[in-house]
Design a protein around this motif. Structure first.
Motif, PDB file in Angstrom:
ATOM      1  N   THR A 154      21.880  15.899  82.517  1.00 57.40           N
ATOM      2  CA  THR A 154      21.751  14.672  83.295  1.00 57.40           C
ATOM      3  C   THR A 154      20.978  15.010  84.562  1.00 57.40           C
ATOM      4  O   THR A 154      21.244  16.050  85.187  1.00 57.40           O
ATOM      5  N   ILE A 211      19.603  15.443  88.243  1.00 52.55           N
ATOM      6  CA  ILE A 211      20.374  15.690  89.459  1.00 52.55           C
ATOM      7  C   ILE A 211      20.184  14.558  90.449  1.00 52.55           C
ATOM      8  O   ILE A 211      21.126  14.116  91.087  1.00 52.55           O
ATOM      9  N   ASP A 267      19.029  11.260  90.076  1.00 52.55           N
ATOM     10  CA  ASP A 267      19.448   9.883  89.813  1.00 52.55           C
ATOM     11  C   ASP A 267      20.427   9.762  88.641  1.00 52.55           C
ATOM     12  O   ASP A 267      20.641   8.644  88.135  1.00 52.55           O
ATOM     13  N   ARG A 268      20.997  10.895  88.261  1.00 52.24           N
ATOM     14  CA  ARG A 268      22.113  10.904  87.295  1.00 52.24           C
ATOM     15  C   ARG A 268      21.824  10.169  85.994  1.00 52.24           C
ATOM     16  O   ARG A 268      22.630   9.398  85.510  1.00 52.24           O
ATOM     17  N   ARG A 269      20.681  10.352  85.460  1.00 51.73           N
ATOM     18  CA  ARG A 269      20.387   9.706  84.180  1.00 51.73           C
ATOM     19  C   ARG A 269      20.302  10.755  83.091  1.00 51.73           C
ATOM     20  O   ARG A 269      19.744  11.845  83.334  1.00 51.73           O
ATOM     21  N   ASP A 317      14.080  18.478  90.847  1.00 57.32           N
ATOM     22  CA  ASP A 317      15.154  18.179  89.903  1.00 57.32           C
ATOM     23  C   ASP A 317      14.958  19.045  88.660  1.00 57.32           C
ATOM     24  O   ASP A 317      14.242  18.685  87.722  1.00 57.32           O
ATOM     25  N   SER A 322      21.452   5.701  93.553  1.00 56.18           N
ATOM     26  CA  SER A 322      22.547   5.106  92.791  1.00 56.18           C
ATOM     27  C   SER A 322      22.976   3.822  93.469  1.00 56.18           C
ATOM     28  O   SER A 322      22.929   3.699  94.691  1.00 56.18           O
ATOM     29  N   GLY A 345      28.037   7.473  95.292  1.00 53.05           N
ATOM     30  CA  GLY A 345      27.106   8.433  94.701  1.00 53.05           C
ATOM     31  C   GLY A 345      25.760   8.502  95.380  1.00 53.05           C
ATOM     32  O   GLY A 345      24.838   9.124  94.847  1.00 53.05           O
ATOM     33  N   ASP A 384      31.297  12.972  96.099  1.00 52.80           N
ATOM     34  CA  ASP A 384      30.081  13.397  95.405  1.00 52.80           C
ATOM     35  C   ASP A 384      29.113  14.102  96.374  1.00 52.80           C
ATOM     36  O   ASP A 384      28.972  13.673  97.520  1.00 52.80           O
ATOM     37  N   ASN A 393      26.043  13.939  96.546  1.00 54.34           N
ATOM     38  CA  ASN A 393      25.000  13.008  96.998  1.00 54.34           C
ATOM     39  C   ASN A 393      25.574  11.849  97.804  1.00 54.34           C
ATOM     40  O   ASN A 393      24.832  10.977  98.237  1.00 54.34           O
TER      41      ASN A 393
END
Lengths: 360, 541
Positions: free
Chosen positions: A101, A103, A105-107, A325, B53, B58, B134, B136
């Motif tokens: 995933t 780092i 934007d967590r996708r 990332d 996010s 987050g 988190d 972030n």
């Protein structure tokens, strides 16, 4: 990467037939197996290069946090573990189909590949079409007018086309057609309305033109095409230069063949000789090179997409690189490596089938 | 290989048929009246910011916070044009004991999805923020929070670790405090954007009706918003995300978008001033740029061969006398930055002109004679060699011009010889706190809009700068202002702290970034104030 146009005219080698009749299958198997070390070397190189450039936490928070807090965050993220351990974890993940995933934007990387891959595919198709539209007629003209001023001019143009840095060509096109003349959009894949339409589609393909056609929305189709022109030309010119020289060389070769001379003596028109008899056989090497151009197009897509904010894989790769990332960059590079390797594999196989000069 | 004309025709025909068939296969819920020409008060806002996010737990960045300011409610918030906070969806908010801050919510609050917004949601919001913690996220802002209680549907009691924390009301309007729906958000993990949008978990001035990360967000006014900021003045906003500032500039210059906010370069703004289609709106910015002095390694620093605190101070003071902020703001940044003579950013309560009064010619200009005298009185023989570090990839390419200007200003009278050095950001970040740089460039954007956020992080012992500055009197004074309940007295104390740190000069504030928006000629309501929150609701055309 430039392809040597002369390579298509390499001396014909005798095909070494396998006595057992399994030559072609062995050839396919070897080519298939070679994909693995190709991808592995690339993954390894990218992994270690990315780690050398620093970690994303320091990049984001280096100006705000005391050194101890920064170190703690890096520790929590596991970036202070031995590189070889991180590398092992990463490879294990890939083998299980888990690209991780992102780092920043967590996708899931796979979702990014699917979402943006279609944009890059669409751009590559447009670029290929542009390249063919430009290179085929001009290549024919150059061959027909061999060693005359038209040929010389076209050859210089071809060299310029593939020697010009793609970002420079893109900026130049944008400056002239968007800023000065105001004919075409500056950036993006569609205007705001089109983007809203696209994001509202129930089952999008991600190929904007196809999606716009599916919606039956004329203005959206026109808008998508308008937005595609400059990026497609910028990227297509690169390949067009290669194709033009290749077509010229091959058509010159076929124009000198016995059957063309016979046709001419039978009174077949020069136009027909050129566009039918000489041109069609000359297309075979183009199909082979077209496959190899995928790598060139993907490399060019990074610059083209960045210049025109065409939000595809190349654009995202540049964005993730900027924010260091690791996960995203590695995932995208692996995907590109696989696409290039598989495409070249398919091209090799197709070439082996259709071209008797290919050895296996 | 032979491709007959017939086959080619067949292929084209098949594609055409496929296109016609496919045309009946898709439906879209998106789209409205067109983009820039969209009527009915819809506006298009362009930005180069990025959203990390939509979940407040987050993300802790400008791009995400801009979105949150539109779609989430806050207990306290700043009204348009005002840096101070007042109740938003709260009815009242006050300290009910030194360590208890009690907030009463308005009655009948709802999220756009119909869920009731009660004290339980508020407790959930803060509990999850602390629990998720988190990397972030902004959980660190809640360091003084001990617990949250929700004794009834409209009452929330925050118990604080340290009493009378005067920054707490500001923290309730900060990135740590957007109120979220406990029926949509995860209690122990960052919630994916898609789930938030799908759950319509919004109770701010807008809801999101279409969301494509870092490409396009379509906002519609939230008719259920009951906060004190009032309803949106437009019928919707489309936020378009650009990666490149030059594309953003072209878009606003061509009239493709109505508002360009963050971040056009100084030269872009300058060139757009001559464009008849747009106007420039600016306001105070929270971002400051300054030079940090390392008390161990600067000339005459504690760990140098010629260690002498008095001489080191004289070097800092002479530098302060020679810096011409106006020239840099005007020539390098084309007035998109303004000279900063205060440690607290201009426009904030507590901002002063202490550095103008104390250094240079008293009017903000340089004073060569004064600088010479300072060095001479300290027994320093000129020129003093300064190794000054700056960074171009994090603070922008203009940093090179900026620091070249300082070099010229400092060397002009022969008092200093400046060696400029530039380092890539990640390495820079490590080096600066590892005593590698004797003096270096840094920038700061506040966590929340309170003057303390320009003091405590810099001048308390063990501050984030790690520059070995330690003045117990300053330390005590900061602790005092943080807990001073009398606001007038607190501001007075903040002024006194700035005088103290101006004498010590562990940092030298130089510039303050302006908030700059470029808007279409027909766009009204652009509000850029010291809350540093860009709100879409007052925009109209």
């Amino acid at each position: 990467m430039a392809v040597d146009a002369g390579a298509a005219l390499a001396p014909v080698q005798p095909r070494s037939k396998s006595k057992g009749g399994g030559g072609l299958w062995r050839y396919i198997l070897v080519r298939l197996v070679l994909i693995i070390p190709t991808v592995f070397i690339l993954v390894t190189t990218v992994f270690f290069l990315m780690r050398i450039t620093g970690d994303p936490i320091t990049a984001a928070l280096g100006g705000r946090l005391p050194a101890d807090q920064l170190a703690q965050r890096i520790h929590e993220a596991g970036y202070d573990r031995p590189l070889i351990v991180q590398y092992g974890d990463y490879l294990a993940g890939i083998l299980h189909g888990d690209f991780g995933t992102t780092i920043t934007d967590r996708r899931p990387v796979t979702a990014i590949l699917l979402q943006y891959g279609s944009a890059t595919l669409e751009l590559a198709i447009y670029a290929l079409i542009v390249a063919l539209i430009i290179s085929i007629p001009l290549g024919l003209i150059a061959a027909y007018r061999r060693d005359r001023w038209q040929d010389a001019t076209l050859r210089v143009m071809a060299i310029l086309a593939y020697a010009t840095p793609i970002f420079f060509a893109g900026l130049l096109l944008k400056l002239v057609f968007s800023v000065w003349l105001g004919w075409l959009p500056v950036s993006g894949r569609g205007n705001t309305r089109t983007e809203l339409l696209m994001s509202g589609i129930d089952t999008p393909t991600g190929l904007y033109l196809l999606d716009a056609i599916r919606l039956g929305n004329g203005p959206a189709i026109a808008d998508v095409l308008q937005h595609a022109i400059l990026p497609a030309v910028a990227l297509g010119l690169l390949t067009a230069g290669v194709f033009l020289r290749l077509i010229r060389t091959n058509v010159i070769g076929t124009l000198g063949q016995q059957y063309v001379t016979s046709g001419r003596s039978r009174g077949v028109s020069e136009y027909r000789l050129l566009t039918k008899h000489a041109y069609r056989p000359a297309l075979i090497p183009i199909i082979t090179v077209m496959g190899m151009q995928i790598a060139l197009l993907l490399a060019g897509a990074v610059l083209t997409e960045t210049t025109f904010e065409w939000k595809g894989i190349g654009f995202m790769l540049a964005e993730y690189l900027k924010s260091r990332d690791f996960v995203a960059v590695q995932g995208i590079v692996v995907m590109i490596a696989v696409v290039v390797a598989v495409t070249n594999f398919i091209v090799d196989i197709v070439a082996a089938f259709i071209d008797p000069r290919v050895r296996y | 290989m032979k491709i007959s004309r017939g086959r080619l025709g067949l292929a084209i025909g098949a594609l055409s048929v496929a296109a016609v068939v496919l045309s009946g296969c898709a439906t879209s819920t998106g789209g409205s009246d067109e983009g820039s020409s969209s009527g009915g008060g819809d506006l298009i806002v362009g930005t180069t910011d990025k959203v990390v996010s939509l979940d407040p737990a987050g993300s802790y960045d400008n791009g995400s916070f801009v979105v949150m300011n539109q779609v989430y409610p806050f207990l306290l918030n700043s009204k348009y044009g005002d840096a101070t906070v007042s109740p938003d969806i709260a009815e009242s908010a006050e300290f009910t004991s030194p360590t208890e801050y009690t907030v009463k919510l308005k009655k009948g609050l709802k999220f756009a999805n119909g869920h009731e917004l009660t004290s339980s949601d508020v407790k959930f919001t803060f509990d999850r923020m602390v629990k998720i913690n988190d990397p972030n996220g902004p959980a660190s802002l809640l360091g003084n929070l001990a617990s949250v209680a929700a004794p009834d549907d409209t009452t929330v009691v925050f118990t604080l670790k340290n009493g009378n924390d005067q920054t707490w009301p500001l923290i309730l309007s900060s990135p740590a405090a957007p109120i979220v729906d406990e029926e949509v958000f995860s209690p122990d993990a960052v919630t994916p954007d898609a789930d938030i949008v799908k759950g319509d978990a919004f109770a701010g001035q807008y809801t999101i009706d279409s969301y494509k990360l870092n490409e396009l967000i379509s906002y519609k006014p939230n008719k259920d918003y009951q906060g004190n900021l009032g309803p949106a003045q437009n019928t919707g906003i489309q936020a378009k995300y650009y990666a490149d500032a030059s594309n953003l500039k072209l878009a606003i210059g061509n009239g493709d978008i109505d508002v360009a906010f963050r971040s056009l370069s100084a030269t872009d703004v300058e060139s757009l001033k001559g464009n008849s289609k747009v106007k420039i709106v600016d306001g105070p910015g929270g971002e400051i740029r300054y030079i940090v002095f390392n008390f161990d390694t600067m000339p005459f620093g504690a760990k140098t061969a010629e260690a002498d605190p008095a001489k080191a101070l004289a070097v800092r003071q002479a530098m302060a006398d020679l810096i011409d902020r106006n020239a840099v703001a005007k020539d390098v940044y084309k007035d998109t930055y303004s000279p900063l003579y205060s440690f607290v950013a201009d426009g904030m309560p507590g901002a002063t002109t202490v550095l103008k009064d104390m250094y240079g010619d008293g009017n903000g200009g340089p004073d060569q004679a004064k600088a010479e005298k300072v060095l001479k009185d300290a027994g320093i023989t000129a020129p003093v060699t300064l190794n000054l570090q700056y960074n171009g990839d994090h603070y922008g390419p203009s940093s090179g011009d900026e620091y070249a200007a300082y070099k010229t200003q400092l060397e002009k009278g022969g008092l200093f010889k400046v060696n400029l050095q530039q380092t890539e950001w990640v390495q820079y970040s490590k080096d600066r706190s590892a005593d590698v740089y004797p003096m270096y460039q840094l920038g700061w954007f506040p966590d929340f809009s309170d003057p303390d956020n320009y003091l405590a992080p810099f001048f308390m012992k063990d501050n984030f700068l790690a520059n070995h500055y330690d003045n117990p009197a300053v330390n005590d004074a900061i602790v005092q202002e943080q807990t001073e309940t009398d606001q007038a007295k607190r501001l007075e104390e903040i002024g006194q702290i700035q005088e103290m740190v101006a004498k010590d000069l562990s940092t030298l504030p130089i510039l303050q970034g302006k908030q700059v928006a470029v808007v279409g000629k027909n766009v009204q309501g652009t509000t850029l104030d010291a809350s540093f929150k860009f709100r879409y609701a007052p925009l109209k055309k």
